[in-house]
Structure formats: structure tokens, C-alpha cells
Design a protein around this motif. Structure first.
Motif, PDB file in Angstrom:
ATOM      1  N   TYR A 215      38.528  23.152  81.888  1.00  0.00           N
ATOM      2  CA  TYR A 215      39.487  23.424  80.574  1.00  0.00           C
ATOM      3  C   TYR A 215      39.028  22.274  79.725  1.00  0.00           C
ATOM      4  O   TYR A 215      38.906  22.508  78.374  1.00  0.00           O
ATOM      5  CB  TYR A 215      40.918  23.581  80.933  1.00  0.00           C
ATOM      6  CG  TYR A 215      41.824  23.676  79.565  1.00  0.00           C
ATOM      7  CD1 TYR A 215      41.958  25.137  79.457  1.00  0.00           C
ATOM      8  CD2 TYR A 215      42.450  22.695  78.885  1.00  0.00           C
ATOM      9  CE1 TYR A 215      42.624  25.342  78.191  1.00  0.00           C
ATOM     10  CE2 TYR A 215      42.905  23.042  77.806  1.00  0.00           C
ATOM     11  CZ  TYR A 215      43.130  24.206  77.270  1.00  0.00           C
ATOM     12  OH  TYR A 215      43.942  24.719  76.256  1.00  0.00           O
ATOM     13  N   ALA A 216      38.773  21.112  80.201  1.00  0.00           N
ATOM     14  CA  ALA A 216      38.832  19.885  79.413  1.00  0.00           C
ATOM     15  C   ALA A 216      37.453  20.130  78.568  1.00  0.00           C
ATOM     16  O   ALA A 216      37.423  19.649  77.158  1.00  0.00           O
ATOM     17  CB  ALA A 216      38.550  18.700  80.278  1.00  0.00           C
ATOM     18  N   ALA A 217      36.482  20.832  79.046  1.00  0.00           N
ATOM     19  CA  ALA A 217      35.252  21.024  78.460  1.00  0.00           C
ATOM     20  C   ALA A 217      35.410  21.760  77.292  1.00  0.00           C
ATOM     21  O   ALA A 217      34.474  21.814  76.133  1.00  0.00           O
ATOM     22  CB  ALA A 217      34.197  21.496  79.338  1.00  0.00           C
ATOM     23  N   LEU A 218      36.524  22.660  77.224  1.00  0.00           N
ATOM     24  CA  LEU A 218      36.582  23.658  76.076  1.00  0.00           C
ATOM     25  C   LEU A 218      37.670  23.343  75.152  1.00  0.00           C
ATOM     26  O   LEU A 218      38.200  24.123  74.179  1.00  0.00           O
ATOM     27  CB  LEU A 218      36.995  25.015  76.721  1.00  0.00           C
ATOM     28  CG  LEU A 218      36.037  25.607  77.626  1.00  0.00           C
ATOM     29  CD1 LEU A 218      36.691  26.970  78.241  1.00  0.00           C
ATOM     30  CD2 LEU A 218      34.717  25.993  76.677  1.00  0.00           C
ATOM     31  N   ILE A 219      38.362  22.016  75.104  1.00  0.00           N
ATOM     32  CA  ILE A 219      39.695  21.809  74.340  1.00  0.00           C
ATOM     33  C   ILE A 219      39.352  21.787  72.944  1.00  0.00           C
ATOM     34  O   ILE A 219      40.193  21.925  71.976  1.00  0.00           O
ATOM     35  CB  ILE A 219      40.193  20.447  74.854  1.00  0.00           C
ATOM     36  CG1 ILE A 219      39.270  19.497  74.546  1.00  0.00           C
ATOM     37  CG2 ILE A 219      40.673  20.646  76.184  1.00  0.00           C
ATOM     38  CD1 ILE A 219      39.959  17.922  74.740  1.00  0.00           C
ATOM     39  N   GLU A 220      37.903  21.701  72.447  1.00  0.00           N
ATOM     40  CA  GLU A 220      37.616  21.557  71.059  1.00  0.00           C
ATOM     41  C   GLU A 220      37.266  22.889  70.528  1.00  0.00           C
ATOM     42  O   GLU A 220      37.008  23.143  69.465  1.00  0.00           O
ATOM     43  CB  GLU A 220      36.663  20.444  70.749  1.00  0.00           C
ATOM     44  CG  GLU A 220      37.172  19.137  70.813  1.00  0.00           C
ATOM     45  CD  GLU A 220      38.020  18.709  69.794  1.00  0.00           C
ATOM     46  OE1 GLU A 220      38.301  19.619  68.719  1.00  0.00           O
ATOM     47  OE2 GLU A 220      38.880  17.782  70.016  1.00  0.00           O
ATOM     48  N   SER A 221      37.399  24.019  71.321  1.00  0.00           N
ATOM     49  CA  SER A 221      36.647  25.320  71.104  1.00  0.00           C
ATOM     50  C   SER A 221      37.797  26.219  70.735  1.00  0.00           C
ATOM     51  O   SER A 221      39.126  26.116  70.904  1.00  0.00           O
ATOM     52  CB  SER A 221      35.952  25.977  72.146  1.00  0.00           C
ATOM     53  OG  SER A 221      37.010  26.231  73.390  1.00  0.00           O
ATOM     54  N   ASP A 222      37.575  27.310  70.168  1.00  0.00           N
ATOM     55  CA  ASP A 222      38.722  28.316  69.761  1.00  0.00           C
ATOM     56  C   ASP A 222      39.376  28.873  71.044  1.00  0.00           C
ATOM     57  O   ASP A 222      40.598  29.267  70.949  1.00  0.00           O
ATOM     58  CB  ASP A 222      37.914  29.465  69.059  1.00  0.00           C
ATOM     59  CG  ASP A 222      37.538  29.238  67.808  1.00  0.00           C
ATOM     60  OD1 ASP A 222      37.915  28.423  67.286  1.00  0.00           O
ATOM     61  OD2 ASP A 222      36.628  29.942  67.288  1.00  0.00           O
ATOM     62  N   HIS A 223      38.805  28.736  72.179  1.00  0.00           N
ATOM     63  CA  HIS A 223      39.545  29.312  73.546  1.00  0.00           C
ATOM     64  C   HIS A 223      40.671  28.311  73.744  1.00  0.00           C
ATOM     65  O   HIS A 223      41.681  29.137  73.914  1.00  0.00           O
ATOM     66  CB  HIS A 223      38.413  29.329  74.598  1.00  0.00           C
ATOM     67  CG  HIS A 223      37.340  29.950  74.594  1.00  0.00           C
ATOM     68  ND1 HIS A 223      37.317  31.322  74.614  1.00  0.00           N
ATOM     69  CD2 HIS A 223      36.142  29.693  74.368  1.00  0.00           C
ATOM     70  CE1 HIS A 223      36.010  31.979  74.691  1.00  0.00           C
ATOM     71  NE2 HIS A 223      35.435  30.807  74.289  1.00  0.00           N
ATOM     72  N   ALA A 224      40.812  27.256  73.435  1.00  0.00           N
ATOM     73  CA  ALA A 224      41.598  26.316  73.740  1.00  0.00           C
ATOM     74  C   ALA A 224      42.911  26.630  72.857  1.00  0.00           C
ATOM     75  O   ALA A 224      44.130  26.165  72.964  1.00  0.00           O
ATOM     76  CB  ALA A 224      41.367  24.825  73.741  1.00  0.00           C
ATOM     77  N   LYS A 225      42.748  27.483  71.562  1.00  0.00           N
ATOM     78  CA  LYS A 225      43.831  27.457  70.816  1.00  0.00           C
ATOM     79  C   LYS A 225      44.204  28.986  71.086  1.00  0.00           C
ATOM     80  O   LYS A 225      45.389  29.508  70.135  1.00  0.00           O
ATOM     81  CB  LYS A 225      42.946  27.669  69.310  1.00  0.00           C
ATOM     82  CG  LYS A 225      42.513  26.361  69.004  1.00  0.00           C
ATOM     83  CD  LYS A 225      41.741  26.409  67.558  1.00  0.00           C
ATOM     84  CE  LYS A 225      41.047  24.957  67.321  1.00  0.00           C
ATOM     85  NZ  LYS A 225      39.904  25.428  66.043  1.00  0.00           N
ATOM     86  N   ASP A 226      43.725  29.612  71.909  1.00  0.00           N
ATOM     87  CA  ASP A 226      44.383  31.062  72.445  1.00  0.00           C
ATOM     88  C   ASP A 226      45.386  30.925  73.243  1.00  0.00           C
ATOM     89  O   ASP A 226      45.351  30.461  74.314  1.00  0.00           O
ATOM     90  CB  ASP A 226      43.238  31.773  72.742  1.00  0.00           C
ATOM     91  CG  ASP A 226      43.445  33.189  73.056  1.00  0.00           C
ATOM     92  OD1 ASP A 226      44.450  33.623  74.005  1.00  0.00           O
ATOM     93  OD2 ASP A 226      43.055  34.214  72.368  1.00  0.00           O
ATOM     94  N   GLU A 227      46.415  31.714  72.983  1.00  0.00           N
ATOM     95  CA  GLU A 227      47.840  31.524  73.859  1.00  0.00           C
ATOM     96  C   GLU A 227      47.646  32.207  75.245  1.00  0.00           C
ATOM     97  O   GLU A 227      47.798  31.610  76.155  1.00  0.00           O
ATOM     98  CB  GLU A 227      48.986  32.457  73.108  1.00  0.00           C
ATOM     99  CG  GLU A 227      50.159  32.088  73.925  1.00  0.00           C
ATOM    100  CD  GLU A 227      51.430  32.353  73.168  1.00  0.00           C
ATOM    101  OE1 GLU A 227      52.591  32.757  73.684  1.00  0.00           O
ATOM    102  OE2 GLU A 227      51.445  32.862  71.919  1.00  0.00           O
ATOM    103  N   THR A 228      46.827  33.324  75.128  1.00  0.00           N
ATOM    104  CA  THR A 228      46.740  34.207  76.370  1.00  0.00           C
ATOM    105  C   THR A 228      45.712  33.383  77.483  1.00  0.00           C
ATOM    106  O   THR A 228      45.785  33.184  78.535  1.00  0.00           O
ATOM    107  CB  THR A 228      45.980  35.588  76.161  1.00  0.00           C
ATOM    108  OG1 THR A 228      47.062  36.401  75.342  1.00  0.00           O
ATOM    109  CG2 THR A 228      45.651  36.182  77.382  1.00  0.00           C
ATOM    110  N   PHE A 229      44.907  32.685  76.562  1.00  0.00           N
ATOM    111  CA  PHE A 229      43.845  32.020  77.586  1.00  0.00           C
ATOM    112  C   PHE A 229      44.641  30.826  78.173  1.00  0.00           C
ATOM    113  O   PHE A 229      44.254  30.521  79.325  1.00  0.00           O
ATOM    114  CB  PHE A 229      42.771  31.510  76.416  1.00  0.00           C
ATOM    115  CG  PHE A 229      41.653  30.724  77.206  1.00  0.00           C
ATOM    116  CD1 PHE A 229      40.210  31.547  77.557  1.00  0.00           C
ATOM    117  CD2 PHE A 229      41.438  29.318  77.614  1.00  0.00           C
ATOM    118  CE1 PHE A 229      39.245  30.898  78.297  1.00  0.00           C
ATOM    119  CE2 PHE A 229      40.551  28.724  78.092  1.00  0.00           C
ATOM    120  CZ  PHE A 229      39.418  29.552  78.220  1.00  0.00           C
ATOM    121  N   ASN A 230      45.333  30.096  77.268  1.00  0.00           N
ATOM    122  CA  ASN A 230      46.105  28.870  78.040  1.00  0.00           C
ATOM    123  C   ASN A 230      46.769  29.254  78.809  1.00  0.00           C
ATOM    124  O   ASN A 230      47.308  28.430  80.071  1.00  0.00           O
ATOM    125  CB  ASN A 230      46.721  28.249  76.738  1.00  0.00           C
ATOM    126  CG  ASN A 230      45.618  27.420  75.747  1.00  0.00           C
ATOM    127  OD1 ASN A 230      44.649  27.200  76.171  1.00  0.00           O
ATOM    128  ND2 ASN A 230      46.157  27.202  74.700  1.00  0.00           N
TER     129      ASN A 230
END
Length: 792
Positions: A215-230
Motif C-alpha cells: 500500500y505504501a508504494a501506492l499512496i501517491e497514486s489514484d488507487h489510494a484515493k479510491d474508497e473501495t480500494f482502501n
């Protein structure tokens, strides 16, 4: 859309047209634009260096893994026709010829004489060493050429043998391989790098630390802004923490209190270190990686060496999915040998995994083409390892697919007549079947399958629901649903009156959430189609309509006497029509605007160069100012644009000088020689600044001085070449802009018979390398031998 539909041939008893535009929700960065040939870079092994490319497997194969191969090769920069002819007359090999100067010829002779005499002078030693180096380089080139020729000779021409052997249920007789390549084990982070919870560092055991790192590797990506993903990630993370709790007793219960940034910053620092590596270090790292993977890249099939496509097992990580997938963010577990079944020839030694463990099972199934498979944990889908796209087995499969689609031409009128008659059938099932077939044929919709609750809500024709189609009298339908890979399909289209009445009838009998075709599924549909032609399915219709549309668009739109770029634009337009028909849409790449800006700057550079050449003519003879060709100034090139261009050019030249200075000193250091002094770089920069001061003085004078004097005829010739270059480049820009929201690669790889492209290139004298990447050339060798008059 209307052009694409029109080209799919007239439909009996119906007038078809289409309007509207498909909107994409899935982003892709693959422009798939025609490219130009670049100089091949050696990787130290006599082969061109390889880069990653996106998956080029069957678009409808939901279970294939991503494979890696070479990026599109570029084609040689085209030269004027006159020069090419001259070269061919002077040299059979079409190589550039240079007459040796009077000074150079004796120098070579002296060099040879010195070598023969065995002179020990420093100068002769240096020359001798140079000669040996040149001789060695020549031998290396010959070796590479020979190796390349041998590789070409070794290509198994299965398409010639297939005609004699025919198709059989057994795909191979002997198969030997080394299994699959497992990713390396997890490397723990330094003790100083930890995630934080509620502001305090957490001491995680390795299993939990690894998942946190995903998860840390993706925190600056759009994935980390997605509620379902989180949400999905945190659920799986908590489950891992229960099995592997923090060593310091920290209780992690709230996602909002987790801080993964220390881990992210560590990963970014590692990326920066890799980027800063010297060329030699990168080469060494790549060689080490290649050495580990080399046993798995090829297999032996029926005594022949064949390349394996996706030999690497997917590493653990977080599932990303496409579009609004309900499982995005879920943890993809590490795959072990105990999860994998391998397929190998009987009596062949069983390969050992490159990690601890034993295979789940070993089979010897000659009727299948996969080498290994396993079930991934997120969606429960099978993952397969196949041979590479250019292998004989994949080639045979592709050829059979396109031949079946081509064979449909003989039966398509019967199929269309049948479904048109059944559009008004008294039997509801027959009427639904006919309406579904109309959509599959006219709109190139996929057949569609039922989805479970834990899958993305994507639909095809047979699984369309009440809310997916809106009626607009008198005979327009508005489609709006998520198709394959969660790509939105939106289309307002005029349909046959009988089709419109049927959809109204189906909607009157259902309500929101109900299927429109409640009496038909894909199994029924394909069984019905097989009655018209052996092996006919809804998918064959999609391939047929794509290839048929493409052939029609090329025949209608290719200019007979156009330039290569004009013909390429016609090709890409035809490809776009197919992509629109098949809904191969995408969001415009994030880099599109930046890419277009760079192209605009490059175009401005061409215009600037043309202006300087014009002004040089005016300086030589003012009569050129009255010539029609040169009287007008270049468009979009005012004084501010000129100043901006020169400033950017100057900055690039200084940067280039600095990089060259640094690189030269690195080479000198490797050879234990004294580096150049800083004053050498300062002198070079001073010369650059002086040159741009001179250019600044020329602004507004309509006169220019060239670095090297040229006769007026040569300058006029150079301006003519620039005019052609500007025209071609503008066409490329138009093509790039037109294709920003259309994915051309999917249809080119999966739905367009490659023989159409090969024949078109031969007929119109377009190098096929400008259209097909190196990977596609290797994938479709059987298609490249068709005649120029071949038609789908």
C-alpha cells in the motif's frame, strides 16, 4: 461510428446508421502510433536491448497472464526517393557510400605499412591498436549479422507444414521446459523504516510489513484515493495482522490513523538510486537478472526451441482491477510451487522449482498448449503460462481464428436473413434470439455472460438489463452500460423498426434490474449459430465484422498517390473506425497534452529552420524576396516565438555540452587517464552563448548567416525538404490528436486479420515496420507472405 457501421455491409430488410460517441473510463498510455526506426542499442550480447511492453494476448482471454516482449521498433527515417535510387545504383547493399578524401587514403596505407614493419613508436602502437579495434568491431558486426541470419533461418515455417498435416487434437508430441520463475523472497526494510500508527512507529513482523509496503508504494497514486480500494486493502491488512501481530503490541483498528509515508519515502529513495546508476552498473544488474531468468525463457517443443511468453509467476501485491471493480485493493497472495500444476512431456525429467516446495501436480496433456497453471486467490480465476505470441502454437491458433472469420463470408447472408425473419416471430425466445443477433452483428456487441455478486458489473448483449437501453422514438436506442474491463459503452444508434418494437416489448414486460433477454443465454446463442457453420460463435462475428470493416475502410480511404504519411493516416483512420465499432475506447493519456506540446515545439523548430534558410537566401540575393515560395513568413512564428525558441535551444545545447563533458570524463577515468579541466566546459559554453548572441542580432533583419556557406540551389533544396517535413509532421500531429481517446492496439492485435495489413503495405509501398511493432512481426510471420492483391 456511422462510417464503421456502413462498412460492415448492407443488412437485409433494414436501414442501419449510428451516431454518438463511446466514452471511456479506463485509462491507457499506449498511443500505438506509427513510429520511426531508431538506432538499435546493444545490450552487450549482440542483440537489441529489450523493453517491457503491454500484454499482446487475445483480448477476450480473461485468464491469460501479462507477457513481456519488445516495444515497437521504429522504422528508418525515410529519405527522398531520388537519393534512395542513386544509392541503389551505386551500391547493391543500399549502404551509404563515401568517397575517401585524398588525405585519408594515404593515411590508411601508411597505417598498414607501419603494422607490417612492426614499428614500436608510440604513434604506430596507437594506430595499430585502433586498427585492431576496428578489425574486432568488424568481426563483431559480422558475428551479429551471422547470428541474426541463423535466427531467421531457424524460424519454423509451420504454416507451410500445416497445409499438409491438417489440424489434429494433439498439439505436440514432446514438451520439455524448466517450469516457471518465482519472484525473489521479500527483503525486509531497514530497522529505521517503519509505518506509523497514531503518530508512533510500529514494529511489524515481515509478513505484515510486506503487505503494508504494497500500500505504501501506492499512496501517491489514484488507487489510494479510491474508497473501495482502501476499504478492501484495510480488511485484508487487518486479517494479516491477526496472524502476524505487531511485535510491540500495537493494536491497529483504524485506517485513518495509519501513516505509510516513511515506507513510501524509502521506496522513492531506492528508485532514485536505481535511476542514478551508471550505464555499466545498469548493464551489470540486467545481466545478473537475465542469468537468473534464462533457464525459463524457452522450452523445447517437438525438438524445436520455442520462446515462453509469461514465464514469471506474478509477485504478491494489491489487486487493482479495471474500472469500478468491487475487489480492487484485495491482497494477491504469494504463489508457491504447491499451487501450480505443470504440463510436460511424458518421460521428461520433472523440473525443480527455484524456491522451496514441490509442484501441486504434473500432467502430460498433449491436447492443450499451456505449460503451467494455478488459481489466483482474488477472483478464483485460472492463470496460465503459454508460449510466446510468435510461437508456432499461438500462430496456428491465430490463423485458424481469422480463417474461421473469413469463412463466415460464405454464410453471413443466410444468418442475417434468418435473424431478420425471426425479428417478428410469434415465439418469444426466437424473437429475443434474433434481436440479440442483430446487436451482435450490427453493433459488434460481445455476447456477454452472467456475473456473480463478487465480480464487476460488466455486461454483454445477452446480459443487458432494463436500465441499459433507453428508447427514443421513432427508432433510436441509447445504450449505456459497462462492457468488458469495466469500459463504458455509450451509443445512440438508429435501428431497424422491428428491433425498436421488440426492445419496447421486452421493456414493457420487465422492470429495472431485470434482464431484457430472459429466455436467451450465450450457450443457446452459440448453439443456434453453429447450425449455420461449424464452430460459428458470437465472437467469430465480432472478428468478422472488425476485419471486414477494416478492409472496406482501407479500400475506400487510401490515396493511391499520397505520401507515406498520408497513407499511414488513412490506415489509422480505418483502425479507429474498427476501434469505435468494437468499443475499444480509453481515456486520453495523462501525458497527451505534454506530448502534443512537445510536437508543437518541434514543429516550431522546423519552421524556425526554414525561416533561417529563407533569410540566408535574401542575404545572398534580394531577388529571392519576390519569389512566391519565399515571400510569406512562417505561420505562428512571431518575434516572441523566435526568442522563446532560441532560449530553449540555447538551454538544450548547454545541457548537452555538460552531459558530454561529464560522460567523456567518466570514460577517461575508466581508462585511468587525466580528466578534462573545467575550463574546457566553460570555453564550450562561452562559444554556445556567443553563437546565440549572433542569432539574437539577426532577429528582425530578414537576413541570416549560415554556419557553412551553401550555394543557393542547395538552400532551395533544403527548404523544399523542410516543406515536405513540415507537411508530414502536421499529419502526424493530426493523427495523434484524432486517436487520443481510441485504443488502436486491441483491434490490431486481436480482431484485424494481419494479412489485410501485410497486403495493404505491399500494394501501397508502406514499410510494414511503420505499423507492426517487432512483437507483432514475430507474432504474425505467417501473414507477411500474402500477395499485394489479397483481400479478407
Amino acid at each position: 461510428m456511422s462510417g464503421a457501421l456502413k462498412a460492415t455491409a448492407a443488412r437485409p430488410n433494414g436501414k442501419n446508421g449510428a451516431k454518438g460517441k463511446s466514452v471511456a473510463v479506463y485509462s491507457s498510455d499506449d498511443d500505438d502510433v506509427p513510429v520511426v526506426k531508431k538506432k538499435r542499442v546493444s545490450n552487450g550480447k549482440g542483440k537489441p536491448s529489450k523493453k517491457r511492453v503491454k500484454k499482446e494476448e487475445n483480448d477476450d482471454d480473461d485468464f491469460g497472464l501479462e507477457s513481456e516482449g519488445d516495444k515497437p521498433i521504429a522504422a528508418k527515417k525515410s529519405k527522398p526517393q531520388v537519393k534512395r535510387k542513386a544509392k541503389q545504383e551505386s551500391d547493391e547493399d543500399d549502404k551509404p557510400t563515401q568517397k575517401p578524401t585524398a588525405k585519408r587514403a594515404p593515411a590508411k596505407k601508411v597505417k598498414k605499412e607501419e603494422e607490417a614493419s612492426g614499428s614500436e613508436t608510440p604513434q604506430s602502437k596507437k594506430r595499430g591498436a585502433k586498427a585492431k579495434k576496428e578489425e574486432g568491431d568488424e568481426e563483431t558486426k559480422k558475428g551479429r549479422k551471422k547470428k541474426k541470419e541463423e535466427e531467421q533461418e531457424e524460424v519454423f515455417r509451420w504454416w507451410e507444414q500445416q497445409a499438409a498435416d491438417g489440424d489434429t487434437s494433439e498439439k505436440w508430441q514432446t514438451l520439455e521446459h524448466n517450469g516457471v520463475y518465482f519472484p525473489p523472497p521479500y527483503e525486509p526494510l531497514p530497522s529505521s523504516v517503519k509505518m506509523k500508527y497514531n503518530g508512533k512507529p510500529v514494529d511489524l513482523p515481515l509478513a505484515s510489513e510486506e503487505v503494508a509496503g504494497f500500500y505504501a508504494a501506492l499512496i501517491e497514486s489514484d488507487h489510494a484515493k479510491d474508497e473501495t480500494f482502501n476499504t478492501n486493502f484495510f480488511e485484508d491488512f487487518v486479517a494479516i495482522l491477526k496472524k502476524n501481530p505487531p511485535r510491540d503490541g500495537t493494536k491497529i483498528t483504524k485506517f485513518e490513523l495509519c501513516d505509510f509515508r516513511p515506507m513510501f519515502e524509502h521506496f522513492e529513495a531506492q528508485k532514485a538510486q536505481k535511476k542514478a546508476m551508471s550505464a555499466a552498473e545498469k548493464k551489470e544488474a540486467k545481466a545478473a537478472k537475465d542469468a537468473l531468468e534464462s533457464p525459463y525463457t524457452h522450452c523445447t517443443l517437438d525438438g524445436r526451441k520455442e520462446k515462453v511468453g509469461n514465464f514469471r509467476v506474478e509477485p504478491p501485491g494489491l489487486f487493482r482491477g479495471r474500472g469500478d471493480h468491487p475487489k480492487k485493493g484485495r491482497l494477491k497472495l504469494r504463489v508457491h510451487p504447491e499451487d501450480i500444476t505443470i504440463n510436460i512431456g511424458e518421460g521428461i525429467p520433472i523440473p525443480k522449482p527455484n524456491m522451496r516446495g514441490n509442484w501441486k501436480s504434473v500432467v502430460h496433456d498433449k491436447t492443450v498448449t499451456w505449460l503451467a497453471n494455478w488459481v489466483e486467490n482474488v477472483n478464483g480465476n485460472y492463470k496460465y503460462v503459454f508460449l510466446a505470441a510468435g510461437s508456432s502454437l499461438k500462430g496456428q491458433s491465430d490463423m485458424q481464428k481469422f480463417e474461421k472469420a473469413r469463412d463466415l463470408k460464405k454464410h453471413v447472408n443466410r444468418v442475417r436473413a434468418a435473424y431478420n425473419d425471426n425479428l417478428k416471430s410469434k415465439e418469444m425466445k426466437a424473437r429475443q434470439m434474433a434481436t440479440a443477433m442483430y446487436f451482435i452483428d450490427v453493433l459488434a456487441l460481445r455476447a456477454g455472460n452472467e456475473k456473480g455478486d463478487d465480480e464487476a458489473d460488466t455486461v454483454g448483449c445477452c446480459s443487458l438489463r432494463y436500465e441499459h437501453i433507453t428508447l427514443e422514438p421513432p427508432n433510436f436506442l441509447v445504450f449505456d452500460f459497462l462492457g468488458k474491463d469495466s469500459i463504458r459503452y455509450y451509443n445512440r444508434v438508429q435501428v431497424d423498426e422491428k428491433v425498436f418494437k421488440n426492445i419496447k416489448l421486452f421493456k414493457d414486460q420487465t422492470s429495472e434490474g431485470d434482464p431484457l433477454f430472459d429466455r436467451v443465454d450465450t450457450t443457446d446463442l452459440n448453439k443456434h449459430l453453429s447450425g449455420f457453420m461449424k464452430g460459428l460463435t458470437a465472437k467469430v462475428f465480432r472478428t468478422y465484422n472488425a476485419s471486414y470493416t477494416f478492409q472496406q475502410q482501407l479500400d475506400q480511404g487510401t490515396p493511391d498517390k499520397g505520401t507515406v504519411q498520408e497513407k499511414l493516416n488513412a490506415y489509422n483512420h480505418a483502425n479507429r473506425m474498427v476501434a469505435i465499432l468494437c468499443n475499444h475506447q480509453r481515456a486520453a493519456p495523462k501525458t497527451h497534452e505534454q506530448s502534443m506540446q512537445k510536437m508543437k515545439e518541434k514543429l516550431r523548430g522546423f519552421k524556425y529552420e526554414r525561416m533561417k534558410l529563407r533569410h540566408a537566401l535574401f542575404a545572398i540575393d534580394s531577388k529571392f524576396k519576390k519569389k512566391k515560395l519565399y515571400v510569406e513568413d512562417e505561420s505562428d512564428l512571431d518575434e516572441d516565438a523566435i526568442a522563446d525558441h532560441e532560449d530553449q535551444w540555447k538551454a538544450r545545447e548547454i545541457e548537452k555540452a555538460e552531459k558530454k563533458f561529464q560522460k567523456d570524463n567518466e570514460k577517461l577515468a575508466e581508462q585511468d587517464e587525466k580528466p578534462q579541466p573545467e575550463s574546457a566546459l566553460k570555453d564550450k559554453i562561452k562559444d554556445i552563448e556567443a553563437e546565440f548572441k549572433r542569432l539574437k542580432k539577426e532577429r528582425g533583419t530578414s537576413k541570416a548567416e549560415l554556419k557553412r556557406e551553401k550555394p543557393t540551389e542547395k538552400i532551395e533544396e533544403a527548404i523544399a525538404k523542410l516543406d515536405e517535413k513540415i507537411k508530414t509532421f502536421k499529419l502526424q500531429m493530426e493523427d495523434r490528436e484524432a486517436g487520443k481517446e481510441v485504443a488502436l492496439g486491441t483491434s490490431k492485435i486481436n480482431y484485424l486479420d494481419p494479412r489485410i495489413t501485410a497486403a495493404w503495405c505491399k500494394k501501397h509501398d508502406v514499410p510494414i515496420e511503420k505499423i507492426f511493432s517487432k512483437t507483432l512481426l514475430q507474432k504474425f510471420p505467417w501473414a507477411l507472405e500474402v500477395d499485394s492483391d489479397w483481400k479478407f
